[in-house]
Design a protein around this motif. Sequence first.
Motif, mmCIF file in Angstrom:
data_model
loop_
_atom_site.group_PDB
_atom_site.id
_atom_site.type_symbol
_atom_site.label_atom_id
_atom_site.label_comp_id
_atom_site.label_asym_id
_atom_site.label_seq_id
_atom_site.Cartn_x
_atom_site.Cartn_y
_atom_site.Cartn_z
ATOM 1 N N HIS A 186 0.683 -1.177 0.264
ATOM 2 C CA HIS A 186 0.007 -0.182 -0.014
ATOM 3 C C HIS A 186 0.844 1.379 0.063
ATOM 4 N N TYR A 206 -0.180 -10.009 -2.370
ATOM 5 C CA TYR A 206 -0.955 -8.862 -1.782
ATOM 6 C C TYR A 206 -2.358 -9.848 -1.475
ATOM 7 N N TRP A 210 -3.761 -10.876 2.513
ATOM 8 C CA TRP A 210 -5.058 -10.567 3.372
ATOM 9 C C TRP A 210 -5.588 -11.931 3.845
ATOM 10 N N LEU A 214 -6.341 -12.459 7.818
ATOM 11 C CA LEU A 214 -7.669 -12.742 8.399
ATOM 12 C C LEU A 214 -8.201 -13.832 8.636
ATOM 13 N N HIS A 250 -15.280 -27.008 11.664
ATOM 14 C CA HIS A 250 -15.514 -25.808 11.008
ATOM 15 C C HIS A 250 -14.266 -24.790 11.221
ATOM 16 N N ILE A 254 -11.895 -23.360 8.310
ATOM 17 C CA ILE A 254 -12.116 -21.809 8.050
ATOM 18 C C ILE A 254 -10.500 -21.295 7.684
ATOM 19 N N PHE A 298 -10.818 -14.667 -2.241
ATOM 20 C CA PHE A 298 -12.230 -14.386 -1.535
ATOM 21 C C PHE A 298 -13.228 -15.291 -1.739
ATOM 22 N N TYR A 301 -11.948 -18.313 0.856
ATOM 23 C CA TYR A 301 -12.888 -18.476 2.195
ATOM 24 C C TYR A 301 -13.960 -19.165 2.360
ATOM 25 N N PHE A 302 -14.917 -19.347 1.484
ATOM 26 C CA PHE A 302 -16.234 -19.885 1.629
ATOM 27 C C PHE A 302 -16.265 -21.307 1.257
ATOM 28 N N TRP A 304 -14.746 -24.142 2.868
ATOM 29 C CA TRP A 304 -13.904 -24.886 3.732
ATOM 30 C C TRP A 304 -14.774 -26.335 4.349
#
Lengths: 541, 94
Positions: A186, A206, A210, A214, A250, A254, A298, A301-302, A304
């Motif tokens: 950045h 980059y 993230w 996260l 879970h 995740i 992105f 992430y969803f 798992w």
Amino acid sequence: MSISGSETQVSYLEYQGKHKGIWSWLLSTDHKRIGLLYLYAIIIFFFVAAFLGLLMRIELIAPGRTIMEPQTYNGLFTIHGIIMIFVIVIPGLAAVFGNFFLPILIGARDVAFPKLNLFSWYLYMIGAILGVLSQFIGGGAPDTGWTFYVPYSVESSTNVIYALTAAFILGFSSILTGLNFIVTIHRMRAPGMGWMRMPLFPWALYATAWIQVLATPIVGITLLMVIAERVLNIGFFDPALGGDPVLFQHLFWIYSHPAVYIMILPAMGIVTEIFPTFSQKPVFGYGAIVLSSLAIAFVGYFVWGHHMFTSGMSYNARWFFSFLTFIVAVPSAIKVFNWISTMYGGSIDLKPPLLYAISFIFLFMIGGFTGLVLGSLATNVQTHDTAFVMAHFHYIIFGGMGFAFFAAIHYWAPKMFGRMYNFRLAYIAWGFNFIGFNMLYFPLFIVGLQGMPRRAYDYLPQFQSGHVLSTIGSFILFAGLLLMVYNLIRGARKGAVAPANPWKGVTLEWKIPSPPPHENFDDLPEITSKPYLFGNISDNK
Amino acid sequence: MKHEDKHISSYSSLAIVLAVLLLLTAFSVWITGFHFGAFTVAVALIIASVKVATVLINFMHLKFENLFLRLLVTGVFVMFALVVILTFVDYYFR
């Protein structure tokens, strides 16, 4: 783009700061030296874990006991997994090549927080050493597998707490590195380097950073919860204490599924640097590659839940996660299309880095397609927890991240060490690695489909042919790895002096001397155009 | 230094934020006396999220940052919320 100076400084290898000798390395905040500290540590830990893998393959060459007891085998596959995943493949590419090349590629003198960078390496070493020690101290080697599934990891009398603590500390190192990279990208890009003028390896780093920032805290807290459950008898996950074991799965996945993207996104970024250079042609679809990196980070992430289809999840959650698993294959496929299109019509020079990069596509595709078999609800029931999963996983992680690592080290070694390696030995080592790898892991797809469970010490005689082939492959691969490392070390010490730009690359690292000066640039470069513009090819536009 | 001067909040505004946080803490304790069944965790998380947002906006000066940075931080929280919702959807519908 203009690069001025950098001839006035000594190289980072010769630079003498206020510390001398070994301390000039152990206390250095130079991103390049820290990158090399990670590299040396990773090579050592890799051979430890690879040797453990070799012992497991020897054990599995025949049914029944061959060289070890079942409990030893359980300890070996656990520590093999913990070292390989948490110590090598998760930090690997970002910590070594990200540290070394991110500031150079964006035209900066260092990362945003150099001291934090060194601190991350110390955390990494503490975690890694604790992980290895857990094998030898206290109540015996942990035997839970690297996934630490409860309730067994709560009940096992082995050194699970040491291994959990090691993974927790390694997670902290990963978070701090990710944070450092985000701020660096950045805040420290060279004048004129807008987001869409940034090379694609920093873009991949980059997206990766993230995920590191996260997702990692979630697994950190989860591992602490397991420790609390073991020590304080608090019922988070153990049904006997009122907890829910599926909740652990879970929370674990995740993080641990996005962790696959922490491993593979930098790998994709690296081969994206290699294809244009060895095709002497701009990368095809720069914008699509940027967006696909972000999309993978992105959507990754969803998905798992696809690790838990047979764990008793609700039906609605299962089809939802299965659907998203198929969706995440799309941006990966876009990248493959772009890499092949980059080579199409180019002036291809099949040097060792490109050979490894092409191998990466081949092996990653096999891993990706077999991943769809596992991501589909119906076929997952047949293949779950079989050797098929193990083969798929190794094709993605070793075939993907591992071969990208080999591509990267062959691509950037002349820059890092200022010397060339022997091409002939590199080609021979590649042959051993490629043949050995496929011979080691492909038979596991077959025996897995036939019903061979994973992590099994013993098996039915009908699976033996596959296991014999696999064990022979492991020896070939190990020989190839030794030859490759020998060639690289010999090259770094005694190889011919490398020119500043041996591959005719056009990104910033090829515009400074080999090895790079201590602070990379005398004056920060002024970026006036997109990356990957090759002057001698007509379709640069 | 001018840049930093702009960001310094007054003591009174910081005291108000502190009071709000203490009130929310008291609220989160008080609300445990009610039984929300399946939504107990959700209620606790909502109160905690309000507290987190208050700290981020005021103490961590997010309200002084540019739109891009605020969007990034918001995106992180939306993503985290989605992860939690997905997990608990499975938990409740199993």
